[in-house]
Scaffold this motif. Structure first.
Motif, PDB file in Angstrom:
ATOM      1  N   ILE A 155       0.831  -1.210   0.000  1.00 12.70           N
ATOM      2  CA  ILE A 155       0.000   0.000   0.000  1.00 12.70           C
ATOM      3  C   ILE A 155       0.866   1.260   0.000  1.00 12.70           C
ATOM      4  O   ILE A 155       0.415   2.346  -0.406  1.00 12.70           O
ATOM      5  CB  ILE A 155      -0.965  -0.015   1.211  1.00 12.70           C
ATOM      6  CG1 ILE A 155      -2.051   1.064   1.045  1.00 12.70           C
ATOM      7  CG2 ILE A 155      -0.192   0.144   2.501  1.00 12.70           C
ATOM      8  CD1 ILE A 155      -2.937   0.877  -0.149  1.00 12.70           C
ATOM      9  N   ASP A 156       2.132   1.137   0.439  1.00 13.13           N
ATOM     10  CA  ASP A 156       3.042   2.289   0.432  1.00 13.13           C
ATOM     11  C   ASP A 156       3.196   2.874  -0.973  1.00 13.13           C
ATOM     12  O   ASP A 156       3.478   4.066  -1.136  1.00 13.13           O
ATOM     13  CB  ASP A 156       4.426   1.887   0.955  1.00 13.13           C
ATOM     14  CG  ASP A 156       4.401   1.499   2.419  1.00 13.13           C
ATOM     15  OD1 ASP A 156       3.505   1.990   3.133  1.00 13.13           O
ATOM     16  OD2 ASP A 156       5.251   0.697   2.846  1.00 13.13           O
ATOM     17  N   LEU A 157       3.014   2.029  -1.979  1.00 18.38           N
ATOM     18  CA  LEU A 157       3.202   2.465  -3.361  1.00 18.38           C
ATOM     19  C   LEU A 157       2.200   3.551  -3.754  1.00 18.38           C
ATOM     20  O   LEU A 157       2.446   4.319  -4.688  1.00 18.38           O
ATOM     21  CB  LEU A 157       3.070   1.252  -4.292  1.00 18.38           C
ATOM     22  CG  LEU A 157       3.588   1.383  -5.731  1.00 18.38           C
ATOM     23  CD1 LEU A 157       5.061   1.789  -5.745  1.00 18.38           C
ATOM     24  CD2 LEU A 157       3.399   0.066  -6.478  1.00 18.38           C
ATOM     25  N   ALA A 158       1.086   3.624  -3.025  1.00 14.12           N
ATOM     26  CA  ALA A 158       0.074   4.638  -3.326  1.00 14.12           C
ATOM     27  C   ALA A 158       0.634   6.050  -3.178  1.00 14.12           C
ATOM     28  O   ALA A 158       0.191   6.979  -3.858  1.00 14.12           O
ATOM     29  CB  ALA A 158      -1.140   4.454  -2.421  1.00 14.12           C
ATOM     30  N   GLY A 159       1.593   6.217  -2.278  1.00 15.63           N
ATOM     31  CA  GLY A 159       2.178   7.535  -2.071  1.00 15.63           C
ATOM     32  C   GLY A 159       3.366   7.834  -2.967  1.00 15.63           C
ATOM     33  O   GLY A 159       3.878   8.959  -2.977  1.00 15.63           O
ATOM     34  N   ALA A 160       3.787   6.828  -3.733  1.00 12.54           N
ATOM     35  CA  ALA A 160       4.997   7.005  -4.537  1.00 12.54           C
ATOM     36  C   ALA A 160       4.839   8.064  -5.609  1.00 12.54           C
ATOM     37  O   ALA A 160       5.763   8.832  -5.878  1.00 12.54           O
ATOM     38  CB  ALA A 160       5.390   5.663  -5.172  1.00 12.54           C
ATOM     39  N   GLU A 161       3.653   8.124  -6.234  1.00  8.03           N
ATOM     40  CA  GLU A 161       3.458   9.092  -7.313  1.00  8.03           C
ATOM     41  C   GLU A 161       3.622  10.522  -6.797  1.00  8.03           C
ATOM     42  O   GLU A 161       4.224  11.369  -7.464  1.00  8.03           O
ATOM     43  CB  GLU A 161       2.076   8.906  -7.946  1.00  8.03           C
ATOM     44  CG  GLU A 161       1.959   7.599  -8.701  1.00  8.03           C
ATOM     45  CD  GLU A 161       0.901   7.639  -9.789  1.00  8.03           C
ATOM     46  OE1 GLU A 161       1.126   8.325 -10.794  1.00  8.03           O
ATOM     47  OE2 GLU A 161      -0.127   6.978  -9.623  1.00  8.03           O
ATOM     48  N   ILE A 162       3.101  10.785  -5.602  1.00  8.36           N
ATOM     49  CA  ILE A 162       3.222  12.124  -5.024  1.00  8.36           C
ATOM     50  C   ILE A 162       4.685  12.420  -4.693  1.00  8.36           C
ATOM     51  O   ILE A 162       5.201  13.512  -4.972  1.00  8.36           O
ATOM     52  CB  ILE A 162       2.353  12.243  -3.761  1.00  8.36           C
ATOM     53  CG1 ILE A 162       0.880  12.016  -4.115  1.00  8.36           C
ATOM     54  CG2 ILE A 162       2.549  13.597  -3.097  1.00  8.36           C
ATOM     55  CD1 ILE A 162      -0.034  11.949  -2.922  1.00  8.36           C
ATOM     56  N   GLU A 163       5.375  11.442  -4.125  1.00  7.67           N
ATOM     57  CA  GLU A 163       6.761  11.638  -3.721  1.00  7.67           C
ATOM     58  C   GLU A 163       7.694  11.789  -4.921  1.00  7.67           C
ATOM     59  O   GLU A 163       8.707  12.487  -4.850  1.00  7.67           O
ATOM     60  CB  GLU A 163       7.215  10.477  -2.844  1.00  7.67           C
ATOM     61  CG  GLU A 163       6.453  10.386  -1.525  1.00  7.67           C
ATOM     62  CD  GLU A 163       6.772   9.119  -0.757  1.00  7.67           C
ATOM     63  OE1 GLU A 163       7.743   8.431  -1.137  1.00  7.67           O
ATOM     64  OE2 GLU A 163       6.048   8.816   0.208  1.00  7.67           O
ATOM     65  N   LEU A 164       7.344  11.122  -6.036  1.00  8.38           N
ATOM     66  CA  LEU A 164       8.218  11.157  -7.209  1.00  8.38           C
ATOM     67  C   LEU A 164       8.139  12.469  -7.985  1.00  8.38           C
ATOM     68  O   LEU A 164       9.047  12.796  -8.750  1.00  8.38           O
ATOM     69  CB  LEU A 164       7.871  10.002  -8.154  1.00  8.38           C
ATOM     70  CG  LEU A 164       8.325   8.606  -7.741  1.00  8.38           C
ATOM     71  CD1 LEU A 164       7.774   7.563  -8.700  1.00  8.38           C
ATOM     72  CD2 LEU A 164       9.850   8.520  -7.698  1.00  8.38           C
ATOM     73  N   SER A 181      -4.352   3.704 -14.506  1.00  8.46           N
ATOM     74  CA  SER A 181      -4.227   5.162 -14.592  1.00  8.46           C
ATOM     75  C   SER A 181      -3.099   5.469 -15.557  1.00  8.46           C
ATOM     76  O   SER A 181      -2.369   4.582 -15.990  1.00  8.46           O
ATOM     77  CB  SER A 181      -3.924   5.766 -13.219  1.00  8.46           C
ATOM     78  OG  SER A 181      -2.605   5.439 -12.834  1.00  8.46           O
ATOM     79  N   LEU A 182      -2.950   6.749 -15.885  1.00  7.09           N
ATOM     80  CA  LEU A 182      -1.824   7.182 -16.713  1.00  7.09           C
ATOM     81  C   LEU A 182      -0.906   8.096 -15.911  1.00  7.09           C
ATOM     82  O   LEU A 182      -0.380   9.083 -16.414  1.00  7.09           O
ATOM     83  CB  LEU A 182      -2.331   7.896 -17.980  1.00  7.09           C
ATOM     84  CG  LEU A 182      -3.043   7.008 -18.999  1.00  7.09           C
ATOM     85  CD1 LEU A 182      -3.530   7.833 -20.181  1.00  7.09           C
ATOM     86  CD2 LEU A 182      -2.135   5.877 -19.471  1.00  7.09           C
ATOM     87  N   GLY A 183      -0.700   7.752 -14.646  1.00  9.23           N
ATOM     88  CA  GLY A 183       0.152   8.537 -13.764  1.00  9.23           C
ATOM     89  C   GLY A 183       1.609   8.139 -13.860  1.00  9.23           C
ATOM     90  O   GLY A 183       2.036   7.439 -14.785  1.00  9.23           O
ATOM     91  N   LEU A 184       2.392   8.545 -12.860  1.00 13.05           N
ATOM     92  CA  LEU A 184       3.834   8.322 -12.888  1.00 13.05           C
ATOM     93  C   LEU A 184       4.216   6.848 -12.779  1.00 13.05           C
ATOM     94  O   LEU A 184       5.252   6.431 -13.308  1.00 13.05           O
ATOM     95  CB  LEU A 184       4.503   9.114 -11.758  1.00 13.05           C
ATOM     96  CG  LEU A 184       4.938  10.541 -12.102  1.00 13.05           C
ATOM     97  CD1 LEU A 184       5.438  11.264 -10.868  1.00 13.05           C
ATOM     98  CD2 LEU A 184       6.012  10.521 -13.184  1.00 13.05           C
ATOM     99  N   LEU A 185       3.405   6.041 -12.110  1.00 16.93           N
ATOM    100  CA  LEU A 185       3.724   4.619 -12.016  1.00 16.93           C
ATOM    101  C   LEU A 185       3.608   3.963 -13.394  1.00 16.93           C
ATOM    102  O   LEU A 185       4.485   3.196 -13.809  1.00 16.93           O
ATOM    103  CB  LEU A 185       2.790   3.931 -11.018  1.00 16.93           C
ATOM    104  CG  LEU A 185       2.984   4.333  -9.548  1.00 16.93           C
ATOM    105  CD1 LEU A 185       1.917   3.697  -8.670  1.00 16.93           C
ATOM    106  CD2 LEU A 185       4.380   3.955  -9.053  1.00 16.93           C
TER     107      LEU A 185
END
Length: 268
Positions: free
Chosen positions: A90-99, A132-136
């Motif tokens: 679930i930590d990966l959910a915050g990765a896009e914001i942090e990246l 999604s088409l986000g950073l991940l």
């Protein structure tokens, strides 16, 4: 050369993760070494492959944040030798914001995969992207050489697909010139309905040879398998879903790396 394939579709519920894990499992059963990198914070691919992915487990999040190398988070699938998973928590959910504020944020996964392959051999690496088409997803597209697009055989099958193809073109132009759409897979096909046949015909008319011959039928066994932490090819090897995914796996292996995708139109 290792084939690195990202499985992407920003529309949810199209069988993306199901296709990723079952194709990977079928290819591994055929004697290839396969890695599945779970880029979806929901961790469904990790569940299907029997990988531990509770909070605190070393995962793709630590890889993208630079805390660990990809090789440090790998877990072998207990049901299939030669099939490995890099789990998502679930930590990966915050990765896009942090990246967002990081330098070269689009290349984090690519560098991790390249570093892994220097000292370890895999025949196939599958990257399971979130809906999604986000950073991940962008990291998945930049790290890959091929894209597999699952399309659901229902009314909204082509909804948003043009946007995804434009994103692939953008990534190819600006970030990853080696990227190619190698195949389109029709999923959740119900032969009893006229709608499914119409959608399949429309997709084949529009994309031609890019569409794989085999379609994935709707199957109760395919839906049941993850609850037993298995893929359908091990849960019920003789089911229609397992047989279809084995055929798709054989077609993917025969495709070869780096097929051109310039014939794919984004005008849908």
């Amino acid at each position: 050369m290792t084939r690195i394939i990202t499985v992407a579709n920003q529309k949810g519920g199209v069988g993306k993760t199901t296709s990723t894990v079952n194709i990977a499992a079928a290819i591994a059963q055929a004697g290839h070494s396969v890695l599945v990198v779970d880029l979806d914070p929901q961790g469904n691919a990790s569940t299907a492959l029997g990988a531990v992915h509770h909070e605190g487990t070393p995962s793709v999040y630590e890889v993208l944040s630079g805390e660990r190398g990809l090789g440090e988070v790998l877990q072998e699938c207990p049901e299939i030798p030669g099939l490995w998973a890099a789990p998502a928590t679930i930590d990966l959910a915050g990765a896009e914001i942090e990246l967002v504020a990081q330098v070269a944020r689009e290349y984090r996964l690519r560098r991790a995969v390249d570093a892994l392959l220097v000292g370890r051999e895999f025949d196939f690496v599958f990257l399971d992207c979130p809906p999604s088409l986000g950073l991940l997803t962008l990291n998945g597209l930049v790290a890959a050489r091929e894209v597999l697009l699952p399309i659901q055989c229902e009314y909204y099958a082509l909804e948003g697909l043009s946007q995804l193809l434009r994103t692939v073109d953008m990534v190819r132009t600006h970030l990853n010139p080696d990227l190619a759409v190698s195949a389109i897979l029709l999923t959740m096909y119900d032969g009893r309905t006229r709608l499914a046949s119409q959608v399949a015909d429309e997709v084949r008319t529009h994309f031609g040879a890019q569409v794989l011959d085999t379609v994935i039928p709707r199957s109760v066994r395919v839906s049941e398998a993850p609850s037993y932490a298995q893929t359908v090819v091990t849960y019920d090897p003789t089911s229609s879903g397992a047989l279809a995914y084995r055929e798709v796996a054989a077609q993917m292996v025969s495709l070869g790396a780096g097929q051109p995708s310039t014939g794919l139109s984004t005008d849908i």
